[in-house]
Design an enzyme around this catalytic site. Structure first.
Site, PDB file in Angstrom:
ATOM      1  N   ASP A  11       2.166   7.819 -12.216  1.00 14.67           N
ATOM      2  CA  ASP A  11       3.482   7.804 -11.596  1.00 14.67           C
ATOM      3  C   ASP A  11       4.485   8.442 -12.554  1.00 14.67           C
ATOM      4  O   ASP A  11       4.324   8.356 -13.783  1.00 14.67           O
ATOM      5  CB  ASP A  11       3.920   6.373 -11.263  1.00 14.67           C
ATOM      6  CG  ASP A  11       4.988   6.331 -10.173  1.00 14.67           C
ATOM      7  OD1 ASP A  11       4.633   6.089  -9.008  1.00 14.67           O
ATOM      8  OD2 ASP A  11       6.173   6.567 -10.496  1.00 14.67           O
ATOM      9  N   LYS A  39       7.661   1.858 -14.478  1.00 18.91           N
ATOM     10  CA  LYS A  39       6.597   1.321 -13.630  1.00 18.91           C
ATOM     11  C   LYS A  39       5.256   1.378 -14.352  1.00 18.91           C
ATOM     12  O   LYS A  39       4.467   0.427 -14.311  1.00 18.91           O
ATOM     13  CB  LYS A  39       6.538   2.126 -12.329  1.00 18.91           C
ATOM     14  CG  LYS A  39       5.598   1.586 -11.280  1.00 18.91           C
ATOM     15  CD  LYS A  39       5.626   2.450 -10.024  1.00 18.91           C
ATOM     16  CE  LYS A  39       6.916   2.335  -9.273  1.00 18.91           C
ATOM     17  NZ  LYS A  39       6.878   3.048  -7.970  1.00 18.91           N
ATOM     18  N   THR A  52       6.367  10.504   1.377  1.00 19.61           N
ATOM     19  CA  THR A  52       6.635  11.609   2.299  1.00 19.61           C
ATOM     20  C   THR A  52       7.725  11.151   3.261  1.00 19.61           C
ATOM     21  O   THR A  52       7.442  10.800   4.407  1.00 19.61           O
ATOM     22  CB  THR A  52       5.373  12.029   3.075  1.00 19.61           C
ATOM     23  OG1 THR A  52       4.772  10.860   3.669  1.00 19.61           O
ATOM     24  CG2 THR A  52       4.369  12.693   2.161  1.00 19.61           C
ATOM     25  N   THR A 108       1.282   9.590   4.364  1.00 21.52           N
ATOM     26  CA  THR A 108       1.349   9.881   5.793  1.00 21.52           C
ATOM     27  C   THR A 108       1.897  11.291   6.007  1.00 21.52           C
ATOM     28  O   THR A 108       2.893  11.677   5.385  1.00 21.52           O
ATOM     29  CB  THR A 108       2.242   8.851   6.506  1.00 21.52           C
ATOM     30  OG1 THR A 108       1.785   7.541   6.176  1.00 21.52           O
ATOM     31  CG2 THR A 108       2.172   9.030   8.002  1.00 21.52           C
ATOM     32  N   LEU A 119      -1.670  -0.720   6.018  1.00 25.59           N
ATOM     33  CA  LEU A 119      -1.314  -1.828   5.146  1.00 25.59           C
ATOM     34  C   LEU A 119       0.026  -2.442   5.552  1.00 25.59           C
ATOM     35  O   LEU A 119       0.917  -1.754   6.025  1.00 25.59           O
ATOM     36  CB  LEU A 119      -1.207  -1.351   3.692  1.00 25.59           C
ATOM     37  CG  LEU A 119      -2.384  -0.538   3.140  1.00 25.59           C
ATOM     38  CD1 LEU A 119      -2.074  -0.081   1.720  1.00 25.59           C
ATOM     39  CD2 LEU A 119      -3.670  -1.346   3.189  1.00 25.59           C
ATOM     40  N   GLU A 169       3.454  -4.441   4.193  1.00 27.31           N
ATOM     41  CA  GLU A 169       4.227  -4.635   2.974  1.00 27.31           C
ATOM     42  C   GLU A 169       4.056  -6.069   2.481  1.00 27.31           C
ATOM     43  O   GLU A 169       4.140  -7.023   3.241  1.00 27.31           O
ATOM     44  CB  GLU A 169       5.704  -4.349   3.241  1.00 27.31           C
ATOM     45  CG  GLU A 169       5.979  -2.896   3.569  1.00 27.31           C
ATOM     46  CD  GLU A 169       7.383  -2.686   4.101  1.00 27.31           C
ATOM     47  OE1 GLU A 169       8.260  -3.484   3.749  1.00 27.31           O
ATOM     48  OE2 GLU A 169       7.589  -1.737   4.857  1.00 27.31           O
ATOM     49  N   LYS A 228      -3.185   7.584  12.529  1.00 28.87           N
ATOM     50  CA  LYS A 228      -2.139   6.910  11.755  1.00 28.87           C
ATOM     51  C   LYS A 228      -0.816   6.870  12.517  1.00 28.87           C
ATOM     52  O   LYS A 228      -0.177   5.813  12.649  1.00 28.87           O
ATOM     53  CB  LYS A 228      -1.960   7.644  10.425  1.00 28.87           C
ATOM     54  CG  LYS A 228      -0.766   7.212   9.597  1.00 28.87           C
ATOM     55  CD  LYS A 228      -0.901   5.800   9.091  1.00 28.87           C
ATOM     56  CE  LYS A 228       0.241   5.499   8.118  1.00 28.87           C
ATOM     57  NZ  LYS A 228       0.181   4.117   7.629  1.00 28.87           N
ATOM     58  N   ASN A 243       0.935   3.372  14.286  1.00 29.13           N
ATOM     59  CA  ASN A 243       2.224   2.819  13.892  1.00 29.13           C
ATOM     60  C   ASN A 243       3.268   2.946  15.002  1.00 29.13           C
ATOM     61  O   ASN A 243       4.144   2.092  15.134  1.00 29.13           O
ATOM     62  CB  ASN A 243       2.721   3.498  12.613  1.00 29.13           C
ATOM     63  CG  ASN A 243       2.136   2.841  11.373  1.00 29.13           C
ATOM     64  OD1 ASN A 243       1.643   1.719  11.424  1.00 29.13           O
ATOM     65  ND2 ASN A 243       2.174   3.535  10.252  1.00 29.13           N
ATOM     66  N   TYR A 275       3.314  -8.965  16.711  1.00 29.95           N
ATOM     67  CA  TYR A 275       4.530  -8.150  16.747  1.00 29.95           C
ATOM     68  C   TYR A 275       5.427  -8.506  17.935  1.00 29.95           C
ATOM     69  O   TYR A 275       5.888  -7.638  18.667  1.00 29.95           O
ATOM     70  CB  TYR A 275       4.163  -6.660  16.779  1.00 29.95           C
ATOM     71  CG  TYR A 275       3.733  -6.125  15.433  1.00 29.95           C
ATOM     72  CD1 TYR A 275       4.554  -5.276  14.701  1.00 29.95           C
ATOM     73  CD2 TYR A 275       2.501  -6.482  14.881  1.00 29.95           C
ATOM     74  CE1 TYR A 275       4.170  -4.792  13.461  1.00 29.95           C
ATOM     75  CE2 TYR A 275       2.108  -6.010  13.634  1.00 29.95           C
ATOM     76  CZ  TYR A 275       2.947  -5.160  12.934  1.00 29.95           C
ATOM     77  OH  TYR A 275       2.554  -4.700  11.686  1.00 29.95           O
ATOM     78  N   PRO A 299      11.415 -11.320  17.875  1.00 33.13           N
ATOM     79  CA  PRO A 299      12.589 -10.455  17.903  1.00 33.13           C
ATOM     80  C   PRO A 299      13.236 -10.276  16.534  1.00 33.13           C
ATOM     81  O   PRO A 299      13.189 -11.158  15.669  1.00 33.13           O
ATOM     82  CB  PRO A 299      13.539 -11.180  18.864  1.00 33.13           C
ATOM     83  CG  PRO A 299      12.642 -11.943  19.759  1.00 33.13           C
ATOM     84  CD  PRO A 299      11.502 -12.388  18.888  1.00 33.13           C
ATOM     85  N   CYS A 322       7.011   2.546   7.147  1.00 28.28           N
ATOM     86  CA  CYS A 322       6.181   3.348   8.048  1.00 28.28           C
ATOM     87  C   CYS A 322       6.711   3.536   9.461  1.00 28.28           C
ATOM     88  O   CYS A 322       6.748   4.665   9.959  1.00 28.28           O
ATOM     89  CB  CYS A 322       4.776   2.739   8.122  1.00 28.28           C
ATOM     90  SG  CYS A 322       3.887   2.796   6.550  1.00 28.28           S
ATOM     91  N   ASP A 381       7.173   7.265  10.988  1.00 34.20           N
ATOM     92  CA  ASP A 381       5.958   7.686  11.696  1.00 34.20           C
ATOM     93  C   ASP A 381       6.231   7.922  13.176  1.00 34.20           C
ATOM     94  O   ASP A 381       5.703   8.864  13.773  1.00 34.20           O
ATOM     95  CB  ASP A 381       4.850   6.645  11.520  1.00 34.20           C
ATOM     96  CG  ASP A 381       4.301   6.626  10.104  1.00 34.20           C
ATOM     97  OD1 ASP A 381       4.854   7.329   9.249  1.00 34.20           O
ATOM     98  OD2 ASP A 381       3.308   5.911   9.853  1.00 34.20           O
ATOM     99  N   ARG A 417      13.865  -0.023   2.347  1.00 32.59           N
ATOM    100  CA  ARG A 417      13.788   1.286   2.988  1.00 32.59           C
ATOM    101  C   ARG A 417      13.823   1.172   4.509  1.00 32.59           C
ATOM    102  O   ARG A 417      13.049   0.437   5.110  1.00 32.59           O
ATOM    103  CB  ARG A 417      12.515   2.014   2.562  1.00 32.59           C
ATOM    104  CG  ARG A 417      12.459   3.461   3.062  1.00 32.59           C
ATOM    105  CD  ARG A 417      11.168   4.137   2.703  1.00 32.59           C
ATOM    106  NE  ARG A 417      10.974   4.240   1.279  1.00 32.59           N
ATOM    107  CZ  ARG A 417       9.957   4.900   0.723  1.00 32.59           C
ATOM    108  NH1 ARG A 417       9.061   5.499   1.484  1.00 32.59           N
ATOM    109  NH2 ARG A 417       9.837   4.946  -0.583  1.00 32.59           N
TER     110      ARG A 417
END
Length: 392
Positions: free
Chosen positions: A29, A34, A83, A118, A143, A145, A201, A205, A246, A249, A257, A261, A318
């Site tokens: 990195d 980090k 990305t 991605t 994955l 978070e 992918k 998503n 999912y 609310p 993502c 995405d 993010r």
């Protein structure tokens, strides 16, 4: 195997931990802080399993900022760099991937490259033509978070995409590296075309974004008509064809993502007929504006935003729906203050930040919380939150 993993966010760091169980891994990195934390056995991201793994970090895992040295001896180079979606070009910014590819080509063109970032549909095929000396594969990640290593240890499926048939053996080798290091040796493995893998992918998503949007719009309807969202959702989800995933609310879908995405998939549809994909993206913006409107209908002088992270246990701001909502409220002329202990600065997003909860709560007429926290119990009467039940 000797493996170089470039980019130590949720995807890269969890993969570095997973693969270092049985392989020599150089975790790369550009952030030297980090790198230092990882070499001290500390995790730079919030993930309980990564934190536990790094406390007893094996000698096989070494973090470094010296990418060139790591590439020279690598059998596989795994790219997990960011990305981000560019709102002007309507495409992912893949420049970080291309920077890595150029270095690998210069240092060790015989290394097999696996893109985990991605990317748009068709990208691997196009970039392989620009770097003909490299063997480039694409392997999507799936994955959550805060649960990245847990999901790598228990994968729902392992997918590797190839451009040429002669890359199949390398794809199978990489898939096997992931499978052997996992706790679930029965995970489905699929080797397919790289463009199909890229589409998997984005469609996966975007479907999850659809689920979130559907139940958010259900909640919008119920709240507008003074109905019980919880009772409706529970009744709907008892149908086994629908299930419970999912369906809680929120202020809108966000995170690493789903927003980018779904927008990238919409961009890929530029010359293909569609209605639904556009509706998913638009629905998320409509939901945020509805939430802001409901709060402002109460004519508060000061609106508080309780935490910016997308979910409990995450340190990710993010594309947070809470940030978008606070911007809407602020643009409409209402003062907004933020309670976020992880922010050390006195202001963020043009708003004052307080780390003292009592002082924060005392100044707010309404507190907006994307997810409920028991710390809010004492001021429940002034909290606006659509979280119907606690979820991991």
């Amino acid at each position: 195997m000797t493996i170089a993993v470039v980019g130590l966010g949720y995807v890269g760091l969890s993969l570095a931990c997973l693969l270092s169980k049985y392989n020599d891994v150089a975790a790369i990195d550009i952030d030297v802080h980090k790198v230092s934390l990882i070499n001290k056995g500390m995790s730079p991201i919030a993930d309980s399993k990564i934190e536990a793994y790094l406390k007893s970090r094996p000698a096989k895992l070494q973090a470094t900022s010296d990418a060139c040295a790591a590439f020279e001896t690598a059998d596989f180079v795994v790219i997990a760099t960011p990305t981000d979606y560019n709102e002007k070009t309507h495409q992912f910014d893949t420049s970080s991937i291309e920077s890595v590819l150029a270095e690998v080509e210069a240092q060790n063109p015989s290394a097999k490259v696996v893109i985990k970032s991605t990317i748009p549909v068709g990208y691997t095929k196009t970039i392989s033509q620009q770097y003909p000396s490299l063997h480039i594969l694409f392997s999507p990640e799936f994955l959550r978070e805060g649960h990245a290593l847990a999901d790598n240890l228990n994968p729902s499926r392992i997918i590797v995409g190839i451009v040429k048939e002669y890359d199949r053996a390398d794809a199978e080798r990489f898939a096997n590296l992931l499978l052997v290091a996992s706790d679930s040796k029965s995970a489905p493995v699929m080797i397919m075309g790289s463009s199909e893998a890229e589409a998997v992918k984005l469609f996966a998503n975007t479907y999850l974004a659809l689920r979130v949007s559907f139940f958010n719009e259900l909640d919008t309807y119920a709240e507008s008509r003074s109905l019980s969202s919880e009772e409706i959702i529970q009744g709907v989800c008892l149908d086994p064809r629908i299930g419970n995933g999912y369906n809680n609310p929120s202020f809108g879908y966000g995170g690493y993502c789903l927003p980018k995405d779904s927008k990238q998939l919409l961009s890929n549809y530029h010359d293909v007929p569609q209605n639904l994909i556009q509706a998913i993206v638009s629905s998320n913006e409509t939901r945020k504006r509805f939430v802001a409107k409901r709060v402002l209908e109460q004519q508060p002088q000061v609106v508080g935003i309780y935490r910016l992270a997308m979910k409990a246990g995450s340190d990710n701001f993010r594309q947070s729906a809470s940030i978008d909502v606070l911007k809407i409220v602020k643009e409409l002329g209402t003062t907004v203050i933020i309670y976020e202990p992880s922010i050390r600065e006195e202001s963020a997003f043009g708003c004052m930040v307080l780390n003292d909860f009592e002082a924060f709560a005392d100044q707010c007429d309404i507190i907006m919380a994307n997810r409920w926290d028991d710390a809010l119990t004492s001021v429940k009467y002034k909290v606006y939150c659509r979280d119907l039940w606690k979820r991991d």
